[in-house]
Design an enzyme around this catalytic site. Structure first.
Site, PDB file in Angstrom:
ATOM      1  CE  LYS A  19      42.176  36.282  35.315  1.00  0.00           C
ATOM      2  NZ  LYS A  19      41.327  36.489  34.127  1.00  0.00           N
ATOM      3  CE  LYS A  70      43.175  40.441  27.898  1.00  0.00           C
ATOM      4  NZ  LYS A  70      41.809  39.959  27.612  1.00  0.00           N
ATOM      5  CD  GLU A  89      44.221  35.113  31.644  1.00  0.00           C
ATOM      6  OE1 GLU A  89      43.732  35.056  30.508  1.00  0.00           O
ATOM      7  OE2 GLU A  89      43.839  35.940  32.495  1.00  0.00           O
ATOM      8  CG  ASP A  98      42.765  36.917  26.375  1.00  0.00           C
ATOM      9  OD1 ASP A  98      43.232  37.155  27.508  1.00  0.00           O
ATOM     10  OD2 ASP A  98      42.084  37.731  25.728  1.00  0.00           O
ATOM     11  NE  ARG A 131      38.193  30.260  30.610  1.00  0.00           N
ATOM     12  CZ  ARG A 131      37.260  30.599  29.728  1.00  0.00           C
ATOM     13  NH1 ARG A 131      36.613  29.669  29.043  1.00  0.00           N
ATOM     14  NH2 ARG A 131      36.972  31.863  29.517  1.00  0.00           N
ATOM     15  CG  ASP A 162      42.940  39.553  34.385  1.00  0.00           C
ATOM     16  OD1 ASP A 162      41.741  39.509  34.710  1.00  0.00           O
ATOM     17  OD2 ASP A 162      43.465  38.767  33.567  1.00  0.00           O
ATOM     18  CG  ASP A 192      44.932  38.452  30.460  1.00  0.00           C
ATOM     19  OD1 ASP A 192      45.733  37.820  29.728  1.00  0.00           O
ATOM     20  OD2 ASP A 192      43.700  38.256  30.463  1.00  0.00           O
TER      21      ASP A 192
HETATM   22  N1  BES Z   1      41.018  39.084  31.937  1.00  0.00           N
HETATM   23  C1  BES Z   1      40.148  38.757  30.873  1.00  0.00           C
HETATM   24  C2  BES Z   1      38.700  39.153  31.122  1.00  0.00           C
HETATM   25  C3  BES Z   1      38.390  40.609  31.255  1.00  0.00           C
HETATM   26  C4  BES Z   1      37.898  41.302  30.171  1.00  0.00           C
HETATM   27  C5  BES Z   1      38.524  41.253  32.451  1.00  0.00           C
HETATM   28  C6  BES Z   1      37.596  42.635  30.292  1.00  0.00           C
HETATM   29  C7  BES Z   1      38.223  42.600  32.582  1.00  0.00           C
HETATM   30  C8  BES Z   1      37.744  43.287  31.494  1.00  0.00           C
HETATM   31  C9  BES Z   1      40.168  37.261  30.604  1.00  0.00           C
HETATM   32  O1  BES Z   1      41.344  36.606  30.912  1.00  0.00           O
HETATM   33  C10 BES Z   1      39.902  37.086  29.160  1.00  0.00           C
HETATM   34  O2  BES Z   1      40.673  37.541  28.382  1.00  0.00           O
HETATM   35  N2  BES Z   1      38.812  36.431  28.820  1.00  0.00           N
HETATM   36  C11 BES Z   1      38.435  36.202  27.492  1.00  0.00           C
HETATM   37  C12 BES Z   1      38.016  34.768  27.392  1.00  0.00           C
HETATM   38  C13 BES Z   1      37.833  34.287  25.985  1.00  0.00           C
HETATM   39  C14 BES Z   1      39.155  34.285  25.282  1.00  0.00           C
HETATM   40  C15 BES Z   1      37.247  32.899  26.019  1.00  0.00           C
HETATM   41  C16 BES Z   1      37.292  37.122  27.145  1.00  0.00           C
HETATM   42  O3  BES Z   1      36.437  37.339  28.002  1.00  0.00           O
HETATM   43  O4  BES Z   1      37.246  37.639  26.046  1.00  0.00           O
HETATM   44 ZN    ZN Z   2      42.509  37.505  32.422  1.00  0.00          ZN
HETATM   45 ZN    ZN Z   3      42.777  36.646  29.340  1.00  0.00          ZN
END
Ligand code: BES
Ligand code: ZN
Ligand code: ZN
Length: 502
Positions: free
Chosen positions: A265, A277, A349, A347, A351, A288, A270
């Site tokens: 990734k 966020k 994104e 968010d 996947r 990220d 992000d």
């Molecule tokens: N980049 C984030 C995940 C992340 C969170 C990485 C904290 C490092 C530290 C990812 O893209 C994300 O935002 N995931 C969401 C998914 C949810 C919206 C289904 C998450 O984990 O909250």
């Molecule tokens: Zn992310």
């Molecule tokens: Zn995200």
């Protein structure tokens, strides 16, 4: 950096000699006993008084005050020899590397045989030393104006041993290469999003390809459109930075078969997009692209050590931004595979970009796939910040990845992925898949979504959201990016040819 000498260190005028000390009844034997004699038994005395300790990870810096040619001795406690362990030895050496940094020397020496015991042979000790030393010496320079603090990096390490010099040299090289690949990954992750865009990542890939003779392909936006990578494009839609689909190929065999695919990734920042966020969650999102960094780091190690294993690396690189053109919740997009996706959360994104990257790795004939991603906050809740979460569709392949991670000393823990989980991922009323089926088990939902694009290809997913960076320094590196999984992925490639012959 390293030179091996099959001589005694007793007569050498080294600035500093590193000595491993096991917790066993007789502390000093052979050359070390001679050293102790030359110092009138002072070493034995210091051990008795507790100034030199054999306790794990304890270090003691002892000046020799002109009584022997070596100026200083640095003892590293290694614990009980009967319980000696490769990973713990690396941590002990890492602790010593920090002491060395403080002394500011350009050359040091190691009494390698003092690290050897029944459980650790000379080549393992050499590998542990160079890897740990390389990792613990890492520093991210940052962007402060020049300080007056003079810096002194160690440039020369002389390794004294009775073991075969060729074998020790080779092991030192391997360990050092592992550390450097990991450190490169760390630097990529530590670099902020404005200074590492998707285009910068593409340039990085080109340079890597030039250095190691990899095949490189950078797909531009028009190519990505032509290939129908609607999921990747959707994430990039709100950005002024063009997306890049980066592919590197390493030919370890004449024929392009048994190909290992590494997918990382590469979200350079992000924001969360319209599912934005919160202000506390957005800080740090330069990391990220930790998955991409791990894959680049692994490719560097692979390029150096040249295993007989074909490898294709695929990195979807873009940021996830907001603008009038950005994708939105409720949008339905079509991935390269043809699978349609209802976007419930912009968010989620990672996947989406990985979906098209997985399909593209298969297009390049990957027979095995590992995706690495800072994918979900859920994995941090489930496993903490020191364990990488894993999913798989293939027990045997997972076992291989697990063994590689054990050898690298990078902990991974598998989560389940059941048929019911898959049903939730496929639960959209209007599309084949939905990118955010809810909070429950969301590390599984995220990884499972990526798995939909592996289809029948053996696949392992590694969620490094917790492990890619660390708020605290460890024995093997400062706070910040860890470079996690670069070594595991490289070891997977290095171990595969042997495993396949079995
Ligand atoms: N980049 C984030 C995940 C992340 C969170 C990485 C904290 C490092 C530290 C990812 O893209 C994300 O935002 N995931 C969401 C998914 C949810 C919206 C289904 C998450 O984990 O909250
Ligand atoms: Zn992310
Ligand atoms: Zn995200």
């Amino acid at each position: 950096m390293f030179s091996v000498k099959n001589e005694t260190f007793l007569k050498e005028k080294e600035e500093l000699l590193i000595i491993g000390l096991y917790d066993r009844p007789i502390k000093f034997e052979g050359e070390l006993a001679e050293l102790d004699d030359a110092l009138n038994g002072q070493l034995t005395e210091l051990v008795k008084e507790g100034d030199i300790s054999a306790k794990k990870k304890e270090t003691a810096l002892i000046p020799t005050l002109g009584r022997v040619p070596v100026k200083r001795l640095l003892f590293i406690g290694l614990g009980k020899d009967k319980k000696a362990d490769f990973q713990e030895m690396k941590e002990a050496i890492g602790a010593a590397a920090k002491t060395i940094k403080k002394v500011r020397l350009s050359s040091i020496a190691v009494a390698l045989d003092s690290f050897v015991c029944e459980r650790i042979e000379a080549d393992d000790a050499a590998h542990a030393f160079s890897e740990a030393f390389g990792l613990a010496s890492y520093e991210f320079k940052g962007y402060k104006q020049q300080s007056n603090d003079p810096e002194q990096a160690v440039e020369q390490v002389t390794v004294y041993t009775k073991a075969e010099a060729g074998v020790v040299s080779a092991a030192l090289h391997v360990g050092y290469v592992f550390s450097q690949g990991t450190n490169s990954a760390r630097t990529l992750v530590n670099t902020p999003g404005n200074l590492l865009t998707a285009s910068d990542m593409a340039d990085y890939a080109r340079k890597l390809a030039e250095t190691y003779n990899f095949e490189v392909e950078i797909l531009e936006k028009e190519d990505i459109e032509k290939l129908g990578m609607g999921a990747f494009l959707a994430v990039n839609q709100g950005s002024v930075e063009p997306p890049k689909m980066i592919t590197l190929k390493y030919h370890g065999q004449e024929e392009w078969k048994d190909v290992l695919g590494l997918v990382g990734k590469g979200i350079t920042f992000d924001t969360g997009g319209y599912s934005i966020k919160p202000k506390t969650g957005i800080v740090g999102m330069k990391t990220d692209m930790g998955g991409a960094a791990a894959v680049f780091g692994a490719m560097e190690i692979i390029g150096e050590l040249k295993p007989q294993q074909n490898v294709v690396a695929v990195i979807p690189a873009t940021d996830n931004m907001i603008s009038g053109e950005a994708f939105k919740p409720d949008d339905v997009i079509t991935s390269m595979s043809g699978k349609t996706i209802e976007v419930l959360n912009t968010d989620a994104e990672g996947r989406l970009v990985l979906a098209d990257a997985m399909t593209y790795a298969k297009h390049h004939k990957a027979d095995y796939l590992v995706d690495v991603a800072t994918l979900t906050g859920g994995v941090v809740v489930a496993l903490g910040d020191d364990k990488t979460g894993a999913l798989t569709n293939n027990e045997e392949f997972f076992e291989e990845v697990l063994e590689a991670s054990n050898e690298a000393g990078e902990f991974i823990w598998r989560l389940p992925l059941t048929e019911k989980d898959k049903q939730r991922i496929r639960s959209s009323k209007i599309a084949d898949l939905n990118n955010s089926p809810g909070r429950e088990g969301h590390a599984i939902m995220g990884g499972g979504f990526v798995g939909e694009f592996a289809e029948d290809t053996p696949w392992v997913h590694l969620d490094i959201a917790g492990t890619a960076d660390s708020s605290k320094a460890s024995a093997l590196g400062p706070a910040g990016a860890t470079g996690v999984m670069a070594r595991t992925l490289a070891l997977l490639a290095l171990r595969r040819p042997d495993n396949q012959e079995k």
